[in-house]
Design an enzyme around this catalytic site. Structure first.
Site, PDB file in Angstrom:
ATOM      1  N   ASP A   1      -1.377   0.879   7.922  1.00 21.23           N
ATOM      2  CA  ASP A   1      -2.027   1.755   6.837  1.00 21.23           C
ATOM      3  C   ASP A   1      -3.356   1.810   7.370  1.00 21.23           C
ATOM      4  O   ASP A   1      -3.925   1.623   8.466  1.00 21.23           O
ATOM      5  CB  ASP A   1      -2.283   0.602   5.625  1.00 21.23           C
ATOM      6  CG  ASP A   1      -1.849  -0.637   4.900  1.00 21.23           C
ATOM      7  OD1 ASP A   1      -0.187   0.243   5.231  1.00 21.23           O
ATOM      8  OD2 ASP A   1      -1.750  -1.828   5.372  1.00 21.23           O
TER       9      ASP A   1
ATOM     10  N   ASP B   1       4.924  -0.812  -5.887  1.00 21.69           N
ATOM     11  CA  ASP B   1       3.712  -1.410  -5.791  1.00 21.69           C
ATOM     12  C   ASP B   1       3.423  -2.119  -6.802  1.00 21.69           C
ATOM     13  O   ASP B   1       4.005  -1.924  -7.832  1.00 21.69           O
ATOM     14  CB  ASP B   1       2.748  -0.504  -4.848  1.00 21.69           C
ATOM     15  CG  ASP B   1       2.451  -0.010  -3.936  1.00 21.69           C
ATOM     16  OD1 ASP B   1       3.125  -0.462  -3.031  1.00 21.69           O
ATOM     17  OD2 ASP B   1       1.199   0.694  -3.790  1.00 21.69           O
TER      18      ASP B   1
END
Length: 251
Positions: free
Chosen positions: A11, A130
């Site tokens: 990330d 998500d």
């Protein structure tokens, strides 16, 4: 039996690898290139590079960083963050990505999935989903988890499969960074309903959690960050553990 994959995830924000909890409270997790080199040498099956603030800030993934990582790794590289057009996907591929991951842009324009798949093949298109539990429903969120959509997780998973996605990266926002294990109920629900591979993401805190993602969640691959970034476990340790428990993995 197809081998299960172990996939570390970078990330990235402001040129560094970061890790948060429930998509918040980001802390530094090291250099992008150092982490990429480490995983390339660590028997990782693939590597995911996600510019986690690109869509939120309405900007594009830094191509220079992608190219540097692609020059360091010799395993499949998936890149996501701010990819909102076929042209942008093309640029990312030209800079070394093997697959692109689309998330917010795909919800805004579902046929983007089809357009990229038609040009580069479904195998090159990962749709990142998500999800967060709202009442009794798993709802899809976009913009780094900031915005709820009208889609329920299973509904959206079936739709992206139909549109040409080659793979789904399913992240539980409720479990992200908690080290409490994958959200195996939603993972199993989607993995058993689609015929494309599903990558488990969000919550891995130990090696048993990886095993549970495969055995209980029926995932095809397990993505993790914290347990590998901070060297709690190595990829080799993870694979040896899974192998001993009867899970087919690549060495």
């Amino acid at each position: 039996m197809l081998a299960k994959r172990i996939i570390p995830c970078l990330d990235v924000r402001d040129g560094r690898v970061v890790k948060g909890i429930n998509f918040e409270g980001l802390r530094d997790a090291g250099s992008i290139l150092e982490q990429a080199r480490f995983y390339n040498n660590e028997l990782a099956d693939e590597l995911v590079f996600l510019d986690i603030s690109a869509s939120l800030e309405s900007r594009r993934t830094t191509l220079e960083e992608v190219m540097k990582v692609s020059e360091e790794v010799f395993i499949p590289l998936t890149v996501g963050g701010g990819i909102s057009s076929v042209e942008r996907a093309r640029e990312v591929f030209l800079h070394g990505a093997d697959k692109v991951s689309v998330n917010t842009a795909a919800v805004n324009d579902p046929y983007l999935i089809s357009r990229i798949a038609e040009k580069y093949g479904s195998q090159a298109v990962v749709v990142a989903i998500d999800i967060k539990k709202v009442g009794n429903h798993y709802m899809v969120h976009t913009h780094s988890g900031k915005q709820i959509t009208q889609y329920e997780a299973l509904e959206w998973a079936l739709k992206v499969q139909e549109l040409g996605a080659g793979e789904i990266l399913l992240t539980s926002m409720d479990r992200d960074g908690t080290k409490e294990g994958y959200e195996n109920n939603s993972l199993r629900m989607i993995s058993t309903a689609v015929h494309i591979p599903v990558i488990a993401s969000g919550g891995a805190g130990n090696l048993e959690h990886l095993y549970d993602g495969f055995s209980k969640g029926c995932a095809d691959a397990a993505l993790a960050a914290s347990i590998f970034h901070f060297r709690h476990y190595s990829i080799r340790q993870a694979k040896e553990y899974l192998h001993k428990r009867g899970v087919a993995v690549r060495f």
